[in-house]
Motif scaffolding. Structure first.
Motif, PDB file in Angstrom:
ATOM      1  N   PHE A 100       0.829  -1.201   0.000  1.00 18.90           N
ATOM      2  CA  PHE A 100       0.000   0.000   0.000  1.00 18.90           C
ATOM      3  C   PHE A 100       0.866   1.255   0.000  1.00 18.90           C
ATOM      4  N   LEU A 101       1.904   1.272   0.853  1.00 15.70           N
ATOM      5  CA  LEU A 101       2.730   2.471   0.980  1.00 15.70           C
ATOM      6  C   LEU A 101       3.443   2.798  -0.331  1.00 15.70           C
ATOM      7  N   LEU A 102       3.904   1.765  -1.046  1.00 16.42           N
ATOM      8  CA  LEU A 102       4.589   1.994  -2.315  1.00 16.42           C
ATOM      9  C   LEU A 102       3.676   2.720  -3.298  1.00 16.42           C
ATOM     10  N   VAL A 103       2.446   2.247  -3.432  1.00 19.90           N
ATOM     11  CA  VAL A 103       1.495   2.890  -4.351  1.00 19.90           C
ATOM     12  C   VAL A 103       1.088   4.261  -3.820  1.00 19.90           C
ATOM     13  N   ALA A 104       0.924   4.362  -2.497  1.00 18.93           N
ATOM     14  CA  ALA A 104       0.518   5.636  -1.897  1.00 18.93           C
ATOM     15  C   ALA A 104       1.546   6.726  -2.144  1.00 18.93           C
ATOM     16  N   GLU A 105       2.834   6.380  -2.093  1.00 22.07           N
ATOM     17  CA  GLU A 105       3.878   7.379  -2.355  1.00 22.07           C
ATOM     18  C   GLU A 105       3.799   7.862  -3.799  1.00 22.07           C
ATOM     19  N   GLU A 106       3.472   6.960  -4.724  1.00 18.04           N
ATOM     20  CA  GLU A 106       3.292   7.368  -6.118  1.00 18.04           C
ATOM     21  C   GLU A 106       2.080   8.295  -6.248  1.00 18.04           C
ATOM     22  N   TYR A 107       1.035   7.983  -5.505  1.00 11.90           N
ATOM     23  CA  TYR A 107      -0.170   8.815  -5.506  1.00 11.90           C
ATOM     24  C   TYR A 107       0.138  10.225  -5.003  1.00 11.90           C
ATOM     25  N   LEU A 108       0.907  10.319  -3.936  1.00 10.78           N
ATOM     26  CA  LEU A 108       1.282  11.618  -3.390  1.00 10.78           C
ATOM     27  C   LEU A 108       2.150  12.397  -4.368  1.00 10.78           C
TER      28      LEU A 108
END
Length: 396
Positions: A100-108
Protein backbone atom coordinates in the motif's frame (compact mmCIF):
# COMPACT_ATOMS: atom_id res chain seq x y z
CA UNK A 1 0.61 -49.67 -9.79
CA UNK A 2 -0.64 -46.34 -8.43
CA UNK A 3 0.59 -45.09 -5.10
CA UNK A 4 -1.41 -44.99 -1.87
CA UNK A 5 -0.94 -42.82 1.22
CA UNK A 6 -0.13 -45.93 3.23
CA UNK A 7 2.64 -46.95 0.86
CA UNK A 8 4.17 -43.48 0.96
CA UNK A 9 4.01 -43.27 4.77
CA UNK A 10 5.64 -46.70 5.18
CA UNK A 11 8.42 -46.03 2.68
CA UNK A 12 11.78 -46.56 4.45
CA UNK A 13 14.94 -44.56 3.82
CA UNK A 14 17.88 -46.09 1.99
CA UNK A 15 21.53 -45.28 1.46
CA UNK A 16 20.65 -43.77 -1.89
CA UNK A 17 17.59 -41.85 -3.09
CA UNK A 18 14.90 -43.93 -4.78
CA UNK A 19 11.57 -43.31 -6.48
CA UNK A 20 8.01 -44.44 -5.80
CA UNK A 21 6.06 -44.08 -9.04
CA UNK A 22 2.41 -43.14 -9.23
CA UNK A 23 1.15 -42.55 -12.79
CA UNK A 24 1.57 -40.21 -15.77
CA UNK A 25 5.10 -39.26 -14.73
CA UNK A 26 4.31 -38.45 -11.08
CA UNK A 27 6.55 -39.97 -8.42
CA UNK A 28 7.86 -39.51 -4.88
CA UNK A 29 11.63 -39.15 -4.42
CA UNK A 30 12.59 -40.71 -1.08
CA UNK A 31 15.91 -39.29 0.18
CA UNK A 32 18.33 -40.79 2.71
CA UNK A 33 17.54 -37.96 5.14
CA UNK A 34 13.89 -39.06 5.21
CA UNK A 35 12.40 -36.31 3.02
CA UNK A 36 9.80 -37.37 0.49
CA UNK A 37 9.55 -35.03 -2.47
CA UNK A 38 6.97 -34.95 -5.24
CA UNK A 39 8.45 -34.84 -8.72
CA UNK A 40 6.88 -34.82 -12.16
CA UNK A 41 8.51 -36.01 -15.35
CA UNK A 42 7.22 -34.58 -18.59
CA UNK A 43 8.36 -33.88 -22.13
CA UNK A 44 8.14 -30.45 -23.74
CA UNK A 45 9.15 -29.93 -27.37
CA UNK A 46 11.09 -33.18 -27.44
CA UNK A 47 13.02 -32.53 -24.21
CA UNK A 48 12.46 -34.39 -20.96
CA UNK A 49 12.04 -32.13 -17.96
CA UNK A 50 11.36 -32.38 -14.24
CA UNK A 51 8.96 -30.30 -12.15
CA UNK A 52 8.72 -30.14 -8.35
CA UNK A 53 5.31 -30.29 -6.64
CA UNK A 54 6.42 -29.83 -3.02
CA UNK A 55 7.04 -32.40 -0.26
CA UNK A 56 4.94 -35.12 1.33
CA UNK A 57 2.91 -34.89 3.58
CA UNK A 58 2.69 -31.07 3.18
CA UNK A 59 1.35 -31.83 -0.29
CA UNK A 60 -0.95 -34.84 -0.09
CA UNK A 61 -1.24 -37.55 -2.72
CA UNK A 62 -4.53 -36.05 -3.87
CA UNK A 63 -3.06 -32.56 -4.15
CA UNK A 64 -0.02 -33.88 -6.04
CA UNK A 65 -2.29 -35.53 -8.58
CA UNK A 66 -4.25 -32.30 -8.98
CA UNK A 67 -0.99 -30.47 -9.68
CA UNK A 68 -0.05 -33.16 -12.19
CA UNK A 69 -3.38 -32.86 -14.00
CA UNK A 70 -3.13 -29.06 -14.10
CA UNK A 71 0.36 -29.39 -15.55
CA UNK A 72 -0.93 -31.71 -18.29
CA UNK A 73 -3.54 -29.09 -19.22
CA UNK A 74 -0.74 -26.52 -19.59
CA UNK A 75 1.18 -28.92 -21.83
CA UNK A 76 -1.90 -29.43 -23.97
CA UNK A 77 -2.13 -25.64 -24.36
CA UNK A 78 1.51 -25.45 -25.45
CA UNK A 79 2.83 -23.97 -22.19
CA UNK A 80 5.96 -25.20 -20.45
CA UNK A 81 4.85 -25.88 -16.82
CA UNK A 82 8.32 -25.10 -15.43
CA UNK A 83 8.39 -21.70 -17.10
CA UNK A 84 4.81 -20.99 -16.03
CA UNK A 85 5.57 -21.92 -12.44
CA UNK A 86 8.47 -19.50 -12.37
CA UNK A 87 6.32 -16.74 -13.87
CA UNK A 88 3.67 -17.39 -11.23
CA UNK A 89 6.30 -17.17 -8.50
CA UNK A 90 7.59 -13.87 -9.91
CA UNK A 91 4.05 -12.49 -10.05
CA UNK A 92 3.40 -13.55 -6.45
CA UNK A 93 6.67 -11.97 -5.31
CA UNK A 94 5.87 -8.77 -7.19
CA UNK A 95 2.42 -8.57 -5.62
CA UNK A 96 3.91 -9.15 -2.18
CA UNK A 97 6.35 -6.28 -2.74
CA UNK A 98 3.61 -4.00 -4.10
CA UNK A 99 2.58 -2.64 -0.75
CA UNK A 100 0.00 0.00 0.00
CA UNK A 101 2.73 2.47 0.98
CA UNK A 102 4.59 1.99 -2.31
CA UNK A 103 1.49 2.89 -4.35
CA UNK A 104 0.52 5.64 -1.90
CA UNK A 105 3.88 7.38 -2.35
CA UNK A 106 3.29 7.37 -6.12
CA UNK A 107 -0.17 8.81 -5.51
CA UNK A 108 1.28 11.62 -3.39
CA UNK A 109 3.89 12.37 -6.04
CA UNK A 110 1.18 12.65 -8.69
CA UNK A 111 -0.79 14.97 -6.40
CA UNK A 112 2.30 17.15 -6.05
CA UNK A 113 2.89 17.10 -9.82
CA UNK A 114 -0.68 18.35 -10.33
CA UNK A 115 0.23 21.39 -8.20
CA UNK A 116 -2.40 20.80 -5.54
CA UNK A 117 -2.56 23.42 -2.82
CA UNK A 118 0.06 22.98 -0.12
CA UNK A 119 -2.53 22.49 2.60
CA UNK A 120 -4.27 19.78 0.53
CA UNK A 121 -0.99 17.95 0.01
CA UNK A 122 -0.19 18.09 3.71
CA UNK A 123 -3.59 16.63 4.60
CA UNK A 124 -3.17 13.78 2.13
CA UNK A 125 0.32 13.08 3.51
CA UNK A 126 -1.12 13.03 7.02
CA UNK A 127 -3.88 10.66 5.93
CA UNK A 128 -1.41 8.23 4.40
CA UNK A 129 1.62 8.46 6.68
CA UNK A 130 -0.21 8.71 10.00
CA UNK A 131 -3.84 7.62 9.86
CA UNK A 132 -3.27 4.76 7.39
CA UNK A 133 -0.02 3.51 8.92
CA UNK A 134 -1.57 0.09 9.64
CA UNK A 135 -1.86 -0.51 5.86
CA UNK A 136 1.70 0.45 4.94
CA UNK A 137 3.23 -3.03 4.65
CA UNK A 138 0.14 -4.80 3.34
CA UNK A 139 0.15 -6.00 -0.29
CA UNK A 140 -2.31 -3.59 -1.82
CA UNK A 141 -4.17 -6.25 -3.78
CA UNK A 142 -4.92 -8.15 -0.55
CA UNK A 143 -6.43 -5.28 1.47
CA UNK A 144 -10.10 -5.91 2.19
CA UNK A 145 -13.10 -3.67 2.74
CA UNK A 146 -13.23 -4.98 6.33
CA UNK A 147 -9.73 -3.60 6.99
CA UNK A 148 -10.70 -0.24 5.50
CA UNK A 149 -13.90 -0.07 7.57
CA UNK A 150 -12.00 -0.88 10.78
CA UNK A 151 -9.52 1.91 10.03
CA UNK A 152 -12.20 4.48 9.19
CA UNK A 153 -14.39 3.60 12.16
CA UNK A 154 -11.43 4.04 14.48
CA UNK A 155 -11.08 7.62 13.24
CA UNK A 156 -14.84 8.18 13.27
CA UNK A 157 -15.21 6.94 16.86
CA UNK A 158 -12.66 9.54 17.95
CA UNK A 159 -15.22 12.17 16.94
CA UNK A 160 -13.62 13.08 13.60
CA UNK A 161 -16.38 12.22 11.14
CA UNK A 162 -15.21 14.63 8.46
CA UNK A 163 -11.65 13.33 8.75
CA UNK A 164 -12.90 9.75 8.31
CA UNK A 165 -14.78 10.79 5.17
CA UNK A 166 -11.79 12.60 3.69
CA UNK A 167 -9.47 9.72 4.63
CA UNK A 168 -11.71 7.36 2.68
CA UNK A 169 -11.39 9.66 -0.32
CA UNK A 170 -7.59 9.68 -0.10
CA UNK A 171 -7.46 5.89 0.26
CA UNK A 172 -9.78 5.53 -2.72
CA UNK A 173 -7.38 7.62 -4.80
CA UNK A 174 -4.53 5.26 -3.91
CA UNK A 175 -6.54 2.18 -4.85
CA UNK A 176 -7.72 3.71 -8.13
CA UNK A 177 -4.08 4.33 -9.04
CA UNK A 178 -3.30 0.70 -8.19
CA UNK A 179 -6.15 -0.45 -10.45
CA UNK A 180 -5.12 1.56 -13.50
CA UNK A 181 -1.50 0.38 -13.07
CA UNK A 182 -2.67 -3.26 -12.86
CA UNK A 183 -1.61 -3.74 -9.24
CA UNK A 184 -5.09 -4.21 -7.81
CA UNK A 185 -8.44 -5.30 -9.20
CA UNK A 186 -10.87 -3.34 -7.04
CA UNK A 187 -11.26 -0.40 -4.68
CA UNK A 188 -12.19 -1.76 -1.23
CA UNK A 189 -13.16 1.73 -0.01
CA UNK A 190 -16.21 1.80 -2.28
CA UNK A 191 -18.14 -0.84 -0.35
CA UNK A 192 -17.80 1.05 2.95
CA UNK A 193 -18.83 4.46 1.63
CA UNK A 194 -22.33 4.28 3.09
CA UNK A 195 -21.11 2.79 6.37
CA UNK A 196 -19.70 6.12 7.58
CA UNK A 197 -21.83 8.46 9.66
CA UNK A 198 -22.80 11.77 8.03
CA UNK A 199 -20.57 14.74 8.76
CA UNK A 200 -21.94 17.17 11.32
CA UNK A 201 -22.15 20.48 9.50
CA UNK A 202 -21.10 23.39 11.67
CA UNK A 203 -21.01 26.89 10.22
CA UNK A 204 -17.92 28.95 10.93
CA UNK A 205 -18.57 31.72 13.43
CA UNK A 206 -19.25 35.01 11.69
CA UNK A 207 -20.46 38.52 12.47
CA UNK A 208 -23.57 39.13 10.38
CA UNK A 209 -25.09 42.11 12.20
CA UNK A 210 -24.08 45.44 10.65
CA UNK A 211 -23.72 47.25 13.98
CA UNK A 212 -21.58 44.47 15.42
CA UNK A 213 -19.50 44.42 12.23
CA UNK A 214 -19.00 48.17 12.52
CA UNK A 215 -17.74 47.72 16.08
CA UNK A 216 -15.37 45.03 14.85
CA UNK A 217 -14.00 47.34 12.17
CA UNK A 218 -13.42 50.05 14.79
CA UNK A 219 -11.65 47.51 17.01
CA UNK A 220 -9.52 46.39 14.09
CA UNK A 221 -8.60 49.96 13.21
CA UNK A 222 -7.54 50.65 16.80
CA UNK A 223 -5.59 47.41 17.12
CA UNK A 224 -1.86 48.22 17.08
CA UNK A 225 -0.24 44.78 16.94
CA UNK A 226 0.93 42.56 14.06
CA UNK A 227 0.91 45.11 11.22
CA UNK A 228 1.22 42.76 8.25
CA UNK A 229 -1.34 40.32 9.71
CA UNK A 230 -3.80 43.15 10.34
CA UNK A 231 -3.43 44.40 6.76
CA UNK A 232 -3.72 40.88 5.36
CA UNK A 233 -6.93 40.22 7.31
CA UNK A 234 -8.43 43.53 6.21
CA UNK A 235 -7.46 42.71 2.60
CA UNK A 236 -9.21 39.35 2.94
CA UNK A 237 -12.40 40.99 4.24
CA UNK A 238 -12.39 43.62 1.49
CA UNK A 239 -11.87 41.04 -1.28
CA UNK A 240 -14.29 38.41 0.16
CA UNK A 241 -11.64 35.74 -0.38
CA UNK A 242 -10.46 32.79 1.68
CA UNK A 243 -7.67 33.12 4.27
CA UNK A 244 -5.35 30.72 2.44
CA UNK A 245 -5.74 32.64 -0.81
CA UNK A 246 -4.61 35.84 0.91
CA UNK A 247 -1.77 34.23 2.85
CA UNK A 248 -0.33 32.94 -0.43
CA UNK A 249 -0.89 36.14 -2.43
CA UNK A 250 2.12 37.06 -4.60
CA UNK A 251 3.24 40.25 -6.31
CA UNK A 252 2.96 38.73 -9.77
CA UNK A 253 -0.75 38.06 -9.18
CA UNK A 254 -1.49 41.76 -8.64
CA UNK A 255 -1.98 44.04 -11.66
CA UNK A 256 -1.72 47.51 -10.16
CA UNK A 257 -2.70 49.20 -13.44
CA UNK A 258 -5.85 47.12 -13.99
CA UNK A 259 -6.48 47.00 -10.23
CA UNK A 260 -6.99 43.24 -10.19
CA UNK A 261 -5.75 40.26 -8.22
CA UNK A 262 -5.65 36.96 -10.13
CA UNK A 263 -5.68 33.95 -7.81
CA UNK A 264 -4.28 30.90 -9.66
CA UNK A 265 -6.37 27.75 -9.86
CA UNK A 266 -4.03 25.70 -7.66
CA UNK A 267 -4.76 27.98 -4.69
CA UNK A 268 -8.54 28.23 -5.02
CA UNK A 269 -11.00 25.79 -3.51
CA UNK A 270 -12.81 25.22 -6.81
CA UNK A 271 -9.53 24.71 -8.70
CA UNK A 272 -10.25 27.44 -11.21
CA UNK A 273 -8.62 30.84 -11.62
CA UNK A 274 -10.43 33.66 -9.82
CA UNK A 275 -9.89 37.32 -10.74
CA UNK A 276 -10.76 39.81 -8.00
CA UNK A 277 -11.41 43.52 -8.73
CA UNK A 278 -9.62 45.65 -6.13
CA UNK A 279 -11.31 48.63 -4.49
CA UNK A 280 -9.49 51.81 -3.44
CA UNK A 281 -8.96 50.59 0.17
CA UNK A 282 -7.68 47.22 -1.11
CA UNK A 283 -5.26 48.99 -3.46
CA UNK A 284 -4.09 51.14 -0.55
CA UNK A 285 -3.21 47.99 1.37
CA UNK A 286 -1.33 46.69 -1.68
CA UNK A 287 0.55 49.97 -1.93
CA UNK A 288 1.81 50.01 1.64
CA UNK A 289 2.71 46.33 1.64
CA UNK A 290 4.30 46.12 -1.82
CA UNK A 291 7.61 44.39 -1.13
CA UNK A 292 10.60 46.57 -2.00
CA UNK A 293 13.28 43.95 -1.31
CA UNK A 294 14.57 42.06 -4.34
CA UNK A 295 13.46 38.45 -4.41
CA UNK A 296 10.42 38.85 -2.14
CA UNK A 297 7.39 37.37 -3.87
CA UNK A 298 4.72 37.30 -1.16
CA UNK A 299 2.38 40.24 -0.59
CA UNK A 300 1.95 39.38 3.10
CA UNK A 301 5.01 37.37 4.14
CA UNK A 302 5.53 35.82 7.55
CA UNK A 303 6.97 38.11 10.20
CA UNK A 304 9.66 35.46 10.72
CA UNK A 305 10.72 35.06 7.08
CA UNK A 306 9.78 37.08 4.02
CA UNK A 307 9.92 33.88 1.97
CA UNK A 308 7.27 32.04 4.01
CA UNK A 309 3.51 32.38 4.20
CA UNK A 310 1.80 33.70 7.28
CA UNK A 311 0.86 30.73 9.47
CA UNK A 312 -2.52 29.07 9.04
CA UNK A 313 -3.57 30.35 12.47
CA UNK A 314 -2.23 33.90 12.06
CA UNK A 315 -5.59 35.59 11.45
CA UNK A 316 -7.54 33.71 14.11
CA UNK A 317 -4.77 34.21 16.65
CA UNK A 318 -4.96 37.96 16.09
CA UNK A 319 -8.74 37.88 16.47
CA UNK A 320 -8.33 36.15 19.84
CA UNK A 321 -5.80 38.78 20.94
CA UNK A 322 -8.34 41.43 19.99
CA UNK A 323 -10.74 39.81 22.46
CA UNK A 324 -13.02 37.96 20.03
CA UNK A 325 -13.68 34.28 20.84
CA UNK A 326 -13.83 31.45 18.31
CA UNK A 327 -17.60 31.30 18.88
CA UNK A 328 -17.93 34.96 17.84
CA UNK A 329 -15.82 35.19 14.72
CA UNK A 330 -13.30 33.30 12.58
CA UNK A 331 -11.27 34.54 9.62
CA UNK A 332 -13.16 32.34 7.18
CA UNK A 333 -16.44 33.62 8.61
CA UNK A 334 -15.95 37.04 7.03
CA UNK A 335 -17.12 35.58 3.73
CA UNK A 336 -20.44 34.86 5.43
CA UNK A 337 -20.36 38.41 6.82
CA UNK A 338 -20.13 39.86 3.33
CA UNK A 339 -22.69 37.49 1.86
CA UNK A 340 -25.27 38.07 4.60
CA UNK A 341 -24.98 41.85 4.71
CA UNK A 342 -24.99 42.30 0.93
CA UNK A 343 -27.91 39.92 0.41
CA UNK A 344 -29.86 41.67 3.16
CA UNK A 345 -29.21 44.98 1.41
CA UNK A 346 -30.72 43.66 -1.81
CA UNK A 347 -27.65 43.13 -3.96
CA UNK A 348 -27.94 40.59 -6.79
CA UNK A 349 -27.33 37.12 -5.26
CA UNK A 350 -25.71 35.86 -8.48
CA UNK A 351 -23.19 38.70 -8.42
CA UNK A 352 -22.43 38.01 -4.75
CA UNK A 353 -21.91 34.31 -5.49
CA UNK A 354 -19.59 35.18 -8.37
CA UNK A 355 -17.61 37.52 -6.11
CA UNK A 356 -17.29 34.72 -3.53
CA UNK A 357 -16.07 32.34 -6.29
CA UNK A 358 -18.75 29.84 -5.43
CA UNK A 359 -19.30 27.03 -7.90
CA UNK A 360 -22.63 27.13 -9.70
CA UNK A 361 -23.89 23.56 -10.12
CA UNK A 362 -25.21 24.42 -13.57
CA UNK A 363 -22.26 24.39 -15.99
CA UNK A 364 -23.93 26.72 -18.50
CA UNK A 365 -24.90 29.24 -15.82
CA UNK A 366 -21.39 28.98 -14.36
CA UNK A 367 -19.81 29.94 -17.69
CA UNK A 368 -22.34 32.72 -18.22
CA UNK A 369 -21.83 34.14 -14.73
CA UNK A 370 -18.06 34.30 -15.11
CA UNK A 371 -18.39 36.09 -18.43
CA UNK A 372 -21.19 38.49 -17.48
CA UNK A 373 -20.71 39.79 -13.97
CA UNK A 374 -17.35 41.54 -14.14
CA UNK A 375 -18.67 45.12 -14.21
CA UNK A 376 -21.21 44.30 -11.52
CA UNK A 377 -18.48 42.77 -9.37
CA UNK A 378 -16.27 45.85 -9.76
CA UNK A 379 -19.18 47.96 -8.54
CA UNK A 380 -20.00 45.51 -5.75
CA UNK A 381 -16.43 45.59 -4.42
CA UNK A 382 -16.38 49.39 -4.55
CA UNK A 383 -19.65 49.65 -2.66
CA UNK A 384 -18.67 46.92 -0.17
CA UNK A 385 -15.56 48.95 0.66
CA UNK A 386 -17.71 52.09 0.95
CA UNK A 387 -19.95 50.38 3.48
CA UNK A 388 -16.94 49.90 5.76
CA UNK A 389 -16.71 53.60 6.51
CA UNK A 390 -20.45 53.85 7.05
CA UNK A 391 -20.38 50.91 9.47
CA UNK A 392 -17.51 52.41 11.43
CA UNK A 393 -19.30 55.70 12.12
CA UNK A 394 -22.79 54.42 12.91
CA UNK A 395 -24.37 51.78 15.12
CA UNK A 396 -27.29 51.30 12.75
Amino acid sequence: MALTDLKIRKAKTAEKPYKLYDSLGLFVLVNPNGSKLWRQKYTFRGKERLLAHGSYPDVSLREARQKRDAMRVQLAEGTDPTVQKRLDEIEAETKARTTFLLVAEEYLQQAEDRDLAEITLKKKQWHIHTLAEALHDRPIAEITSAEILHLLKKVEHSGRRETAKKLRGTLSGVFRLAIVTLRAENDPTYAVKEALLPVKVTNRAAITDEAAFGQFLRDLEEYTGAGVIKDALLFQILTMTRPGEVRGARKLEIDRDKRTWTIPSERTKMRREHVVPLSEPAMAIVGRNWPMIDGVELMFPSIHSNRKWLSENAFNSMLRRMGYTKDEVTAHGFRATASTILNNRGYDPDVIEAALAHQDKNAIRRTYNRATYWEQRVKLMREWAGLFEAFKITDV
